[in-house]
Motif scaffolding. Structure first.
Motif, PDB file in Angstrom:
ATOM      1  N   ASP A 370       0.799  -1.230   0.000  1.00  8.97           N
ATOM      2  CA  ASP A 370       0.000   0.000   0.000  1.00  8.97           C
ATOM      3  C   ASP A 370       0.836   1.288   0.000  1.00  8.97           C
ATOM      4  O   ASP A 370       0.903   1.981  -1.003  1.00  8.97           O
ATOM      5  CB  ASP A 370      -0.939  -0.011   1.210  1.00  8.97           C
ATOM      6  CG  ASP A 370      -1.864   1.189   1.229  1.00  8.97           C
ATOM      7  OD1 ASP A 370      -2.309   1.608   0.150  1.00  8.97           O
ATOM      8  OD2 ASP A 370      -2.115   1.721   2.332  1.00  8.97           O
ATOM      9  N   SER A 371       1.488   1.605   1.134  1.00 10.07           N
ATOM     10  CA  SER A 371       2.138   2.915   1.219  1.00 10.07           C
ATOM     11  C   SER A 371       3.204   2.973   2.307  1.00 10.07           C
ATOM     12  O   SER A 371       3.265   2.113   3.189  1.00 10.07           O
ATOM     13  CB  SER A 371       1.089   3.997   1.510  1.00 10.07           C
ATOM     14  OG  SER A 371       0.543   3.805   2.812  1.00 10.07           O
ATOM     15  N   ILE A 372       4.023   4.031   2.194  1.00 10.59           N
ATOM     16  CA  ILE A 372       4.971   4.398   3.253  1.00 10.59           C
ATOM     17  C   ILE A 372       4.460   5.694   3.848  1.00 10.59           C
ATOM     18  O   ILE A 372       4.097   6.632   3.127  1.00 10.59           O
ATOM     19  CB  ILE A 372       6.381   4.627   2.681  1.00 10.59           C
ATOM     20  CG1 ILE A 372       6.893   3.363   1.971  1.00 10.59           C
ATOM     21  CG2 ILE A 372       7.356   5.051   3.778  1.00 10.59           C
ATOM     22  CD1 ILE A 372       8.114   3.613   1.115  1.00 10.59           C
ATOM     23  N   GLU A 373       4.436   5.756   5.171  1.00 10.74           N
ATOM     24  CA  GLU A 373       3.891   6.944   5.826  1.00 10.74           C
ATOM     25  C   GLU A 373       4.834   7.442   6.919  1.00 10.74           C
ATOM     26  O   GLU A 373       5.261   6.678   7.782  1.00 10.74           O
ATOM     27  CB  GLU A 373       2.523   6.608   6.442  1.00 10.74           C
ATOM     28  CG  GLU A 373       1.866   7.805   7.129  1.00 10.74           C
ATOM     29  CD  GLU A 373       0.589   7.407   7.856  1.00 10.74           C
ATOM     30  OE1 GLU A 373      -0.034   8.293   8.466  1.00 10.74           O
ATOM     31  OE2 GLU A 373       0.213   6.211   7.816  1.00 10.74           O
ATOM     32  N   SER A 393       2.954  10.906   2.915  1.00  8.63           N
ATOM     33  CA  SER A 393       2.641   9.520   2.557  1.00  8.63           C
ATOM     34  C   SER A 393       3.066   9.262   1.116  1.00  8.63           C
ATOM     35  O   SER A 393       2.816  10.091   0.236  1.00  8.63           O
ATOM     36  CB  SER A 393       1.136   9.271   2.720  1.00  8.63           C
ATOM     37  OG  SER A 393       0.818   7.938   2.350  1.00  8.63           O
ATOM     38  N   LEU A 394       3.735   8.136   0.926  1.00  8.37           N
ATOM     39  CA  LEU A 394       4.197   7.737  -0.414  1.00  8.37           C
ATOM     40  C   LEU A 394       3.468   6.461  -0.814  1.00  8.37           C
ATOM     41  O   LEU A 394       3.708   5.387  -0.250  1.00  8.37           O
ATOM     42  CB  LEU A 394       5.714   7.517  -0.405  1.00  8.37           C
ATOM     43  CG  LEU A 394       6.358   6.969  -1.689  1.00  8.37           C
ATOM     44  CD1 LEU A 394       6.048   7.860  -2.891  1.00  8.37           C
ATOM     45  CD2 LEU A 394       7.868   6.830  -1.499  1.00  8.37           C
ATOM     46  N   LYS A 395       2.545   6.588  -1.772  1.00  7.27           N
ATOM     47  CA  LYS A 395       1.755   5.437  -2.205  1.00  7.27           C
ATOM     48  C   LYS A 395       2.592   4.502  -3.081  1.00  7.27           C
ATOM     49  O   LYS A 395       3.530   4.926  -3.752  1.00  7.27           O
ATOM     50  CB  LYS A 395       0.530   5.911  -2.992  1.00  7.27           C
ATOM     51  CG  LYS A 395      -0.475   6.698  -2.170  1.00  7.27           C
ATOM     52  CD  LYS A 395      -1.158   5.828  -1.136  1.00  7.27           C
ATOM     53  CE  LYS A 395      -2.221   6.605  -0.370  1.00  7.27           C
ATOM     54  NZ  LYS A 395      -2.870   5.759   0.664  1.00  7.27           N
ATOM     55  N   ARG A 396       2.190   3.237  -3.079  1.00  5.52           N
ATOM     56  CA  ARG A 396       2.878   2.219  -3.879  1.00  5.52           C
ATOM     57  C   ARG A 396       2.861   2.614  -5.363  1.00  5.52           C
ATOM     58  O   ARG A 396       1.821   2.991  -5.909  1.00  5.52           O
ATOM     59  CB  ARG A 396       2.217   0.859  -3.667  1.00  5.52           C
ATOM     60  CG  ARG A 396       2.901  -0.294  -4.382  1.00  5.52           C
ATOM     61  CD  ARG A 396       2.215  -1.610  -4.021  1.00  5.52           C
ATOM     62  NE  ARG A 396       2.880  -2.726  -4.676  1.00  5.52           N
ATOM     63  CZ  ARG A 396       2.592  -3.172  -5.891  1.00  5.52           C
ATOM     64  NH1 ARG A 396       1.642  -2.587  -6.604  1.00  5.52           N
ATOM     65  NH2 ARG A 396       3.243  -4.201  -6.411  1.00  5.52           N
ATOM     66  N   LYS A 398       4.264   5.170  -6.710  1.00  7.03           N
ATOM     67  CA  LYS A 398       4.406   6.608  -6.912  1.00  7.03           C
ATOM     68  C   LYS A 398       5.838   7.061  -6.605  1.00  7.03           C
ATOM     69  O   LYS A 398       6.635   6.317  -6.040  1.00  7.03           O
ATOM     70  CB  LYS A 398       3.417   7.372  -6.013  1.00  7.03           C
ATOM     71  CG  LYS A 398       1.951   7.047  -6.287  1.00  7.03           C
ATOM     72  CD  LYS A 398       1.531   7.488  -7.678  1.00  7.03           C
ATOM     73  CE  LYS A 398       0.053   7.238  -7.932  1.00  7.03           C
ATOM     74  NZ  LYS A 398      -0.377   7.687  -9.277  1.00  7.03           N
ATOM     75  N   ILE A 430       5.083   1.228   7.180  1.00  5.83           N
ATOM     76  CA  ILE A 430       4.942   0.606   5.867  1.00  5.83           C
ATOM     77  C   ILE A 430       3.716  -0.299   5.934  1.00  5.83           C
ATOM     78  O   ILE A 430       3.635  -1.169   6.813  1.00  5.83           O
ATOM     79  CB  ILE A 430       6.200  -0.206   5.483  1.00  5.83           C
ATOM     80  CG1 ILE A 430       7.388   0.732   5.239  1.00  5.83           C
ATOM     81  CG2 ILE A 430       5.941  -1.049   4.239  1.00  5.83           C
ATOM     82  CD1 ILE A 430       8.672   0.028   4.847  1.00  5.83           C
ATOM     83  N   ASP A 431       2.779  -0.032   5.038  1.00  5.96           N
ATOM     84  CA  ASP A 431       1.500  -0.762   5.040  1.00  5.96           C
ATOM     85  C   ASP A 431       0.826  -0.692   6.404  1.00  5.96           C
ATOM     86  O   ASP A 431       0.268  -1.677   6.912  1.00  5.96           O
ATOM     87  CB  ASP A 431       1.708  -2.226   4.628  1.00  5.96           C
ATOM     88  CG  ASP A 431       2.067  -2.360   3.154  1.00  5.96           C
ATOM     89  OD1 ASP A 431       1.897  -1.371   2.409  1.00  5.96           O
ATOM     90  OD2 ASP A 431       2.526  -3.443   2.743  1.00  5.96           O
ATOM     91  N   THR A 558       8.092   2.076  -6.211  1.00 12.83           N
ATOM     92  CA  THR A 558       7.843   3.179  -5.293  1.00 12.83           C
ATOM     93  C   THR A 558       9.187   3.857  -5.033  1.00 12.83           C
ATOM     94  O   THR A 558      10.119   3.218  -4.539  1.00 12.83           O
ATOM     95  CB  THR A 558       7.251   2.646  -3.973  1.00 12.83           C
ATOM     96  OG1 THR A 558       6.112   1.845  -4.284  1.00 12.83           O
ATOM     97  CG2 THR A 558       6.869   3.783  -3.053  1.00 12.83           C
TER      98      THR A 558
END
Length: 610
Positions: A370-373, A393-396, A398, A430-431, A558
């Protein structure tokens, strides 16, 4: 004392090697004494005087009288041979003394044989421990400490432990046994003369203790200075181009000579203190020996003690042998005193806290979905707050770019993600899961890094691309090189993929090194990619080639990009502008230009059109 106990544990970590060394050393001591004692009955028989005491054929009376039985048996044999044929007696004693000397030397070599295996095995183990610890130490350690000092501890300090291991065996087992057997022989010949000789032992012990305390202080200072010498060498060789370019050879040479002179003075002082004990003990021993010669001579001339000339000669020879183990004790104590600061310096490394540790019960990170936040992240380094309340937040799939002036905290964010450091406040997820709860190996497996400085190793091209992977298929290595635009220059090298690229890849150009770094990242096939100034050190032509390779690498990944050259991040999904550890602006390239803020100013400075 704690350091000595650790050296003792090192010594007996290979128990059988240590035991065999002790056994062979004890046998060496026994036959060393025996080779001298065997001469005494011969002297009594061959130089016939009124003092000669003939003995009857001895009778074995049990183990408690074994020494007396063996002595009388040998004297009886000599006595009978001298009666019949003195020349045969001379030949017999020569042969027996030769056998004793041969066995003494044989057992001494046996001790050295096992001792050499023991000492080098201990050195290997300590170096392995230090190297393993160095790999686990946090990045902050290498920021604060000198690499050269660590190298000094792994070489010079470990070398002192190697000497101490041998000294420990000799000090605890061989030399005391040699002293005791020699004293037993002296008492057997003349208790009165032996009592006189005892004055040597307390004086020697006092001398050893006084010198040892001073030696320990000097040795510690010497080893610390040796670390500074290693650091100076490492620093100079690493920046040799700058040294030459700035005509600084004389400057760095003078600086190194100053550092090296201080090291030489300290080590010379330590050697002088260590080597002072043996000659002092020898002088004291010779003084006592002269006293013994005088007292013994008087006793023989007065004829009151029953001491014969031949026994007195034997006494003096044995006493001279007593000096060797006493001097050995002084040397071993000196070596152990010199090794204690080295052991302390080694322990400083081994006991350094591993601040980045995997939690008990850490969970696996099998896939990135999903993402890194970054959630209200703060980071403090020493007394300086490097990051302040950073959230994004860095989405998968992106790409986020971090830009800003030097020291704004961009690289710190990149270092926090793979847990080279841990956040001071806030959390990175992460996620949706705190990264501190993941297994470290899994976290690192999902992250690929291409930095400004291409970190390559003195190995083949193949090994550098497949770094950390066992038995990587050649087809995949070539495929990674092709994607990174590196295959063409690799096949033109002398040995292709088996070409050794030199220390830090110094046989390659900057662009070639960077493309190999990218091929290595492609080979790893990470889910998350960190590009830290990946093209900033390259010329325009090399940058264009490397940027093409980076574009290939970033496809469907990502990515977190750190860049000074803003032309490389205009296509990022979001650009974060950092200033003094805070996010000052955020948005796409066009959105930030329209704000006419910090980003707009940076673009103007680089000549980018609005």
């Amino acid at each position: 004392m704690k350091s000595l106990m650790e050296i003792y544990r090192y010594t007996f970590s290979y128990r059988w090697q240590a035991i065999l060394t002790i056994i062979f050393n004890l046998l060496f001591v026994i036959f060393n004494l025996l080779s001298i004692v065997l001469l005494i009955p011969f002297l009594q028989m061959i130089f016939k005087t009124e003092e000669v005491k003939y003995v009857a054929k001895p009778v074995y009376k049990g183990i408690t009288h074994i020494v007396e039985y063996v002595t009388n048996s040998y004297q009886y044999i000599m006595q009978e041979m001298v009666k019949d044929d003195p020349k045969s007696a001379l030949l017999f004693v020569c042969v027996t003394v030769f056998i004793a000397f041969f066995l003494k030397s044989l057992f001494r070599y046996g001790a050295i044989w096992h001792q050499s295996q023991l000492r080098m095995a201990v050195v290997r183990d300590i170096k392995n421990k230090l190297y393993a610890k160095a790999l686990r130490l946090p990045m902050s350690y290498y920021t604060e400490e000198r690499k050269g000092d660590l190298m000094s501890r792994m070489n010079s300090d470990v070398g002192e432990i190697e000497i101490a291991v041998v000294s420990m065996l000799e000090l605890v087992f061989r030399e005391p046994f040699a002293v005791l057997t020699s004293i037993a022989g002296l008492i057997y010949i003349s208790p009165k003369l032996t009592l006189i000789s005892f004055i040597l032992l307390p004086v020697s012990a006092f001398v050893i203790s006084r010198i040892g305390k001073s030696l320990k202080r000097t040795a510690k200072a010497g080893q610390e200075q040796n670390g500074i010498v290693y650091s100076a060498i490492d620093e100079t060789l690493g920046g040799i181009k700058v040294v030459k370019a700035f005509n600084a050879i004389r400057y760095v040479q003078a600086n190194f000579e100053k550092i090296n002179l201080r090291h030489q003075q300290l080590i010379t002082k330590a050697f002088r203190k260590r080597d002072l004990s043996p000659p002092l003990n020898e002088v004291l021993g010779s003084a006592v020996m002269i006293c013994l010669v005088w007292f013994g001579g008087v006793m023989i001339l007065d004829g009151q003690s029953g001491l014969t000339g031949s026994k007195f000669v034997g006494f003096i020879i044995i006493f001279s042998q007593l000096l060797r183990p006493i001097q050995g004790i002084a040397t071993s104590v000196g070596n152990l005193n010199k090794a204690q600061p080295s052991q302390d310096r080694i322990n400083e490394i081994l006991n350094t806290e591993e601040t980045i540790e995997q939690q008990v019960g850490a969970i696996p990170l099998t896939t990135f979905e999903d993402s890194i936040e970054l959630d209200h992240v703060w980071f403090r380094y020493k007394d300086e707050m490097v990051l302040q309340d950073v959230s994004f937040s860095l989405k998968r799939g992106k790409t986020i770019a971090l830009v800003g002036e030097s020291g704004s905290g961009k690289s710190t964010i990149a270092d926090l993600l793979p847990r080279f450091y841990d956040v001071s406040e806030g959390v990175i997820r992460i996620d949706g899961q705190d990264i501190r709860t993941y297994q470290l190996e899994d976290l690192h497996r999902h992250i690929g890094i291409v930095s400004q400085e291409s970190i390559l190793f003195n190995d083949t091209v193949r090994s550098n691309i497949a770094f950390g992977m066992d038995d990587a298929p050649m087809e995949k290595i070539i495929e990674a090189a092709k994607i990174a635009h590196a295959h063409e220059f690799i096949i033109n090298m002398e040995n292709g993929y088996d070409s050794v690229i030199g220390e830090r890849g110094n046989k390659l150009s900057g662009g070639q090194k960077q493309r190999l770094s990218i091929a290595r990242a492609i080979m790893k096939n990470p889910s998350i990619l960190i590009l830290d100034e990946a093209t900033s050190a390259l010329d325009t032509e090399s940058e264009k080639i490397v940027q093409g390779a980076l574009d290939e690498l970033m496809k469907d990944r990502t990515s977190l990009i750190i860049a000074h050259r803003l032309s490389t991040v205009i296509n990022a999904d979001e650009i974060l502008v950092l200033s003094k550890g805070k996010i000052a602006e955020r948005g796409t390239h066009q959105e930030l230009l329209e704000k006419k803020g910090l980003y707009h100013n940076l673009c103007s400075l680089q000549g980018m059109q609005s």
